[in-house]
Structures are given as structure tokens and as C-alpha cells.
Design a protein around this motif. Structure first.
Motif, PDB file in Angstrom:
ATOM      1  N   SER A   1      40.541  41.670  34.342  1.00  0.00           N
ATOM      2  CA  SER A   1      40.849  41.004  35.610  1.00  0.00           C
ATOM      3  C   SER A   1      42.327  40.621  35.673  1.00  0.00           C
ATOM      4  CB  SER A   1      39.980  39.758  35.782  1.00  0.00           C
ATOM      5  OG  SER A   1      38.613  40.089  35.825  1.00  0.00           O
ATOM      6  N   LEU A   2      42.843  40.076  34.574  1.00  0.00           N
ATOM      7  CA  LEU A   2      44.258  39.701  34.537  1.00  0.00           C
ATOM      8  C   LEU A   2      45.155  40.927  34.650  1.00  0.00           C
ATOM      9  CD1 LEU A   2      44.092  36.979  31.734  1.00  0.00           C
ATOM     10  CD2 LEU A   2      44.545  36.587  34.164  1.00  0.00           C
ATOM     11  N   TRP A   3      44.766  42.005  33.987  1.00  0.00           N
ATOM     12  CA  TRP A   3      45.544  43.248  34.066  1.00  0.00           C
ATOM     13  C   TRP A   3      45.525  43.806  35.491  1.00  0.00           C
ATOM     14  CZ3 TRP A   3      49.297  45.920  32.319  1.00  0.00           C
ATOM     15  CH2 TRP A   3      49.392  47.296  32.516  1.00  0.00           C
ATOM     16  N   THR A   4      44.376  43.745  36.122  1.00  0.00           N
ATOM     17  CA  THR A   4      44.265  44.211  37.508  1.00  0.00           C
ATOM     18  C   THR A   4      45.137  43.373  38.437  1.00  0.00           C
ATOM     19  OG1 THR A   4      41.989  44.965  37.122  1.00  0.00           O
ATOM     20  CG2 THR A   4      42.645  44.614  39.412  1.00  0.00           C
ATOM     21  N   ALA A   5      45.115  42.055  38.242  1.00  0.00           N
ATOM     22  CA  ALA A   5      45.933  41.174  39.076  1.00  0.00           C
ATOM     23  C   ALA A   5      47.420  41.458  38.879  1.00  0.00           C
ATOM     24  CB  ALA A   5      45.625  39.714  38.747  1.00  0.00           C
TER      25      ALA A   5
END
Length: 643
Positions: free
Chosen positions: A48-52
Motif C-alpha cells: 500500500s505504501l509503495w502504491t501510494a
């Protein structure tokens, strides 16, 4: 953003944990259940953090945040123009939400390693957490309105399982049923709203639906021309969708399930209240916000006034509750009310006031940190004193120094004291209300003072005063797995307000400009400080002041303590009116007409079978006799007809 297939793993990893632990967690993997569940959510949070990071980096390079559909699979096709797809969409609010949901869920998973240690159904607990996390992640990533409804109901199902986790307690079972039933009534409105909007828009896809219902199109002409009771079907559809959101977000008068939901384990309360289930309604309205802005202004006025009243109502009730978790539950209801009335400020002032949208999403973001922190701190306190009642606490600041510090940080954040995170988001909400509706602004301002009062009433009652019982004097306050989430969330409660949120999360995806609060913040901060001082005056030390104040308030205090008797009103309506005038007649019809008719059929069948069962005697000579008798009868009939 090429190669985005990995995004499907964000919700699927918690689902996989649910399946594995549901099948093998009770026996084979009991000791590893926490590690498996936490590991799955840890990877999901990392993705999720990588996607953000990738998404907002692309926003920076493109100059605007675009809506992206990295995954789309056709599930059912009804006609060439109508199908149900399972899709994933990425836009500023969905990307923000996957980070919030996965992160808070991770903190709860880690905290539960210590808090739930020794539970006989340890594996089942982590399986339910996985299902809940999957449902919420699927909800915020859904690309169409029917898909979001599927995950909406899964969230309701998984929350029912978590609230009723202690199924051997009648109160927990009753609370789980109450949450499930109340939200089902609201979800009926949501479903009807979906049918109205999607039927006239001729699509279920969010992006296409918004385009068709906010611009010149035959679909828009159709839904605005059609009306019921003098109100357009577009307005009806949006109000019904809001009702579904109000039920899930526990807004008045559909809030009655939320305080009772505290019967579940305390980490579950953090998960439900901080950034997941109760903010689903806020997310739903935000997802369809362009349509709400385009519709009749009366629709957003409903959102505005329901949100404002809920915020004030819940804050008043929170001021007199004595159960630490119920104070926090009403606090959540009040903060959700803030988010909702921020969304309702748009058309109250005109087309240029879009600050409320960003302010609402910003408060959702900051609220996730300090509310999760408050509930997990409450978990440490309850773990220590073995009671939820504030009267059983007191003087815990020396015995629980880390928890004391983290709880104080969270209280300062929710009270709106600078530079803590809640200050920035709450002030933007009040600023939006100031430009839109002075009355609602006054309600929000007064509520902010009440918020500071009831939170510091809780703080002083728990950590100051005289120690109410022997809770031990050893220095260990919690296992490391319970301390780590507190420290991380405390950092978020301090620094989350400095995130340049308003640059990226705007209703149209265009980069916004940060709103200068400046001198506007003086009144809210002064009121918050006044609330803190009053709380200290009444509750920092043991005294007769609270009792005298309660006596002076008289009926108001009694009404607030009993939550304005809303539960009793519902109980009266259910037991006295619905049961007597609907339930009893329906039972009589069921017993005497439906059951009577079926019993009559059964009796007639039994009597006929008793008469003819002799034909199946098993004796061949009887069968031969019947055969020749039949042949003779047919022969006689034939001769009679043709002679």
C-alpha cells in the motif's frame, strides 16, 4: 503506472490469511496464527505504501492525479451495455484509504499479539481480523457501485463476528446482533439508492456513472425528470445512499449500535473506530461527491445538518459516560459527524467552497492515528486494571508512563491543540463551515470545546486523581508488542498534520493549495484550552465538584447519562408498537392461516394415503385382481359409449 497487477495482493493477502487460519488456526497453526495474520497484513501495508508513493509521484510529474483502473474483470453480463465488473481503481482517496486501513490494521495485529495472548480462540480471532481487513481494502478499491456493496456487506459480516467474538457473553451476542440489524436497515436504503442511480445512469462503474449524472446526457435528463413526491429520483437516490453511509458511520439516529460494539476485544474497537468500518460512510459520500455537488442543494444540506447534529449530540453524551470505551465510542461518532458536515458545506455557500471535501478526508486521515492510539492505550489500561469503568482507575501515570504519554498526545491531538495532527484537520473543517454556514460553524466550534473537555475528563480520571484500587506497583506496563504500536501511532498523532494533504487529495484530482488558517484558529484553540482547564478543575483531584455540577444540571445530566433515552425509544417502538400491531397479527396469520393450511394439506394427504395404502400390499394375486377389474371396467365403459 505499468505492471500494477500486484495491487490485487493488497486485499488478497489478508483474505489468504483468513482462509488459512480459518481452516487450520484452531489446531495446527494455533501458535503461529498471530505471526501468519500479522505477516500477511505487514506485506499488504508495504504494498500500500509503495502504491501510494508511485501514485503521488506520478501526480507530481503529470501535474494532476488521474483515476487509474489497473485491474478489471467482467463478472456478469446482462446486456451489451450493462455488466458487473470486478475492478480496482486508484485515485487520491482510494490510495489514501488503503494506506490508512492497512496501517491501522497492522498496528492492531501487532498489538493483539500481546493483548490476546492465551486466548483459546487465538487463531479464530486473527482469521476474523483478516476477513475484516480484506473487506475494507476491497471496499475502498472497488471500481463500481455494486462491487462496493458486496464488500460493504462483508464488512458488516466480519464486524458481526468480531463484536461477538466472546460469544459466551450474552451482552456480546446482543451487541453483535444489534450492530448487524441496525446497519441492515440502513443498507436497505443504500441498495435502493444503488438501483435508482445505476438504472438511470445505465452503468455501475463509478467513473462512468459520475460522468453521466454530472454532465449533459440522456441519463441525467431521465433521472432528473422522473420524480417521487415532488423530489427528483436523483435526489432520492443520493439521500438513500447517504442513509446507508449514516448507518455504517453511526450517525444519528442510526448510532445506537456503536457504543454496544465495545463488547468486542479492545483492539477490535480500535480497528472498527479508527479508520475502517465507521468511516466507510464518509468514504462512500466522498466517492460520489461530484454527483452530490451537482444535485439539488437540499441533498447536501441533509448531510450537513445530520453530521453537525451527530457531532454535537455525541459530544454531549461523551461528557457524562463512565465506561472508558464508551466515551471513546461517542467521541468517534462526534468526529465522524465533523467529517460528514464538512462534506455538506459545498452547496451551502456556492460552487467555490470545495475546501470541505479535502478537510473531511484530511480529518479522516489524522483521526486514524489518534483514535487508534486512544483505543490501544485504553486496551493497556483495561489489561492492567481489569475494568472498563473510570471509577476503578486513577493515579496510573506513574505505573503506566509510556501509556500515559501516548494517551496525552492523543488527547491533545483530538482536542485540536497545535502542533498536533488534529489541530490542522479540524481547523480546516471549521474554516469550511465558517464560509458555508455560520450556524453549523457555531455548532462545530462549541463541539470542539466539548471534545477537549470530555477527553481531558477521561485523561485526568484515569491518570490523575487518587488510585481507586490496588493495581500493583511493578513497573512493567505491557509487552513489547503492545508498546511498539503505541509509539508508532503517537508519532503519527504528532506529525500527520504536517503532511501536504490538501495538495493532493482534492475532489477533482487537481493539485490544491494549502489553506492558511492563521488567526482563524484562535477561537477554537482558546475554547479547547478552556475545556481542558475545566476538566482539570473538576477531575484532576478527588472532590465533590463533579457531583455538585451534575446536581446543578439536573435533568440535562440525567438525559445525557442515559444517552437521551434513544435506546429506550427504539425498544418501546420495537416491543410495544411493532410487536403488538405487526408482530402479533403476523404471528396469528402464520400460526392459523399459513400453518393451518399446510396442516390441512398434510391431514388430507394422510387420510387419503391411509385409505389407498392397501393397494400396495405386495401380494401379486391382489394386483392381478385389480388389473382385471380395471380391464373389465374399461370394457364396460367402451361398450356403453359405442352402443
Amino acid at each position: 503506472m505499468p505492471n500494477d497487477a500486484y495491487i490485487a495482493l493488497i486485499p488478497l493477502l489478508p483474505l489468504a490469511a483468513f482462509v488459512v487460519l480459518g481452516l487450520f488456526g484452531r489446531k495446527s497453526l494455533l501458535r503461529l496464527s498471530g505471526i501468519i495474520g500479522t505477516g500477511a497484513v505487514l506485506i499488504s501495508t508495504g504494498l500500500s505504501l509503495w502504491t501510494a508513493y508511485r501514485y503521488f509521484a506520478a501526480c507530481l510529474s503529470d501535474g494532476a492525479c488521474r483515476l487509474i483502473t489497473p485491474l478489471k474483470v467482467t463478472w456478469l453480463t446482462f446486456s451489451p451495455g450493462l455488466s458487473i465488473d470486478l475492478s480496482v481503481i486508484l485515485d487520491p482517496i482510494s490510495v489514501m484509504m488503503i494506506v490508512v486501513v492497512s496501517f491501522v490494521s497492522l498496528m492492531v495485529h501487532v498489538f493483539s499479539l500481546g493483548y490476546m495472548k492465551g486466548e483459546t480462540r487465538f487463531g479464530t480471532y486473527y482469521a476474523f481480523l483478516g476477513l475484516f481487513t480484506f473487506s475494507m481494502l476491497g471496499l475502498v478499491l472497488s471500481g463500481n457501485i455494486f462491487e462496493i456493496y458486496i464488500f460493504w456487506e462483508l464488512v458488516g459480516c466480519s464486524s458481526f463476528l468480531l463484536i461477538g467474538y466472546y460469544f459466551d457473553r450474552p451482552s456480546a451476542v446482543a451487541a453483535a446482533k444489534k450492530a448487524f440489524i441496525v446497519t441492515r436497515f440502513a443498507d436497505l436504503g443504500f441498495l435502493v439508492g444503488i438501483l435508482i442511480l445505476s438504472f438511470h445512469a445505465e452503468t455501475l462503474d463509478f467513473h462512468t456513472l459520475i460522468q453521466r449524472l454530472t454532465g449533459p446526457s440522456p441519463q441525467l435528463a431521465s433521472i432528473t425528470r422522473a420524480s417521487f413526491l415532488g423530489i427528483s429520483l436523483l435526489s432520492w437516490g443520493l439521500v438513500l445512499v447517504f442513509i446507508g453511509g449514516a448507518g455504517k458511520s453511526a450517525l444519528f439516529p442510526l448510532h445506537i449500535w456503536l457504543p454496544d460494539a465495545m463488547e468486542g476485544p479492545t483492539p477490535v474497537s480500535a480497528l472498527i473506530h479508527a479508520a475502517t468500518m465507521v468511516v466507510a460512510g464518509v468514504y462512500l459520500v466522498a466517492r460520489l461527491y461530484p454527483v452530490y455537488m451537482f444535485a439539488d442543494p437540499a441533498v447536501l444540506r441533509v448531510v450537513l445538518y445530520v453530521g453537525a447534529f451527530s457531532a454535537l449530540f455525541a459530544a454531549i453524551v461523551a461528557c457524562v459516560q463512565t465506561d472508558i470505551k464508551r466515551v471513546l465510542a461517542y467521541s468517534t461518532m462526534s468526529q465522524i459527524g465533523y467529517m460528514m458536515f464538512a462534506l455538506g458545506t459545498f452547496q451551502a455557500a456556492g460552487e467555490e467552497n470545495t475546501l470541505g471535501y479535502t478537510a473531511s478526508m484530511f480529518h479522516l486521515f489524522t483521526h486514524a492515528f489518534f483514535k487508534a492510539l486512544l483505543f490501544l492505550c485504553a486496551g493497556v489500561i483495561i489489561h492492567r486494571v481489569h475494568s472498563n469503568e473510570m471509577k476503578d482507575m486513577g493515579g496510573l501515570r506513574k505505573l503506566l508512563p509510556l501509556t500515559h504519554g501516548c494517551f496525552l498526545i492523543a488527547c491533545l491531538a483530538i482536542a485540536g491543540i497545535p502542533p498536533f495532527s488534529g489541530f490542522f484537520s479540524k481547523e480546516e473543517i471549521l474554516l469550511a463551515a465558517f464560509h458555508a454556514n455560520k450556524f453549523v460553524f457555531a455548532v462545530g466550534l462549541f463541539t470542539s470545546g466539548l471534545t477537549a473537555f470530555y477527553m481531558f475528563r477521561l485523561y485526568f480520571s484515569v491518570f490523575w486523581r487518587r488510585q481507586s484500587q490496588d493495581v500493583g506497583s511493578h513497573h512493567g506496563e505491557a509487552p513489547l508488542t503492545m508498546k511498539i504500536p503505541l509509539v508508532i501511532l503517537a508519532a503519527g498523532a504528532i506529525f500527520a498534520g504536517f503532511v501536504p494533504f490538501s495538495r493532493w487529495v482534492t475532489y477533482d484530482g487537481a493539485p490544491g493549495k494549502g489553506q492558511g488558517i492563521g488567526g482563524f484558529a484562535i477561537a477554537p484553540v482558546m475554547l479547547a484550552l478552556l475545556g481542558m482547564l475545566l476538566a482539570g478543575f473538576f477531575y484532576q483531584k478527588e472532590s465533590a465538584r463533579p457531583a455538585k455540577a451534575a446536581a446543578a444540571l439536573g435533568g440535562l445530566y440525567k438525559f445525557a447519562y442515559h444517552k437521551f433515552y434513544i435506546d429506550e425509544v427504539y425498544s418501546f417502538i420495537t416491543k410495544k408498537i411493532i410487536f403488538n400491531f405487526i408482530g402479533r397479527p403476523a404471528a396469528w396469520i402464520d400460526r392459523n392461516i399459513v400453518d393451518g393450511f399446510m396442516n390441512l394439506l398434510a391431514g388430507v394427504t394422510a387420510r387419503i394415503s391411509a385409505r389407498i395404502k392397501g393397494f400396495q400390499s405386495g401380494r401379486v394375486q391382489d394386483y392381478a385382481l385389480y388389473f382385471f377389474a380395471g380391464v373389465a371396467a374399461l370394457a364396460v365403459l367402451f361398450i356403453y359409449i359405442y352402443t
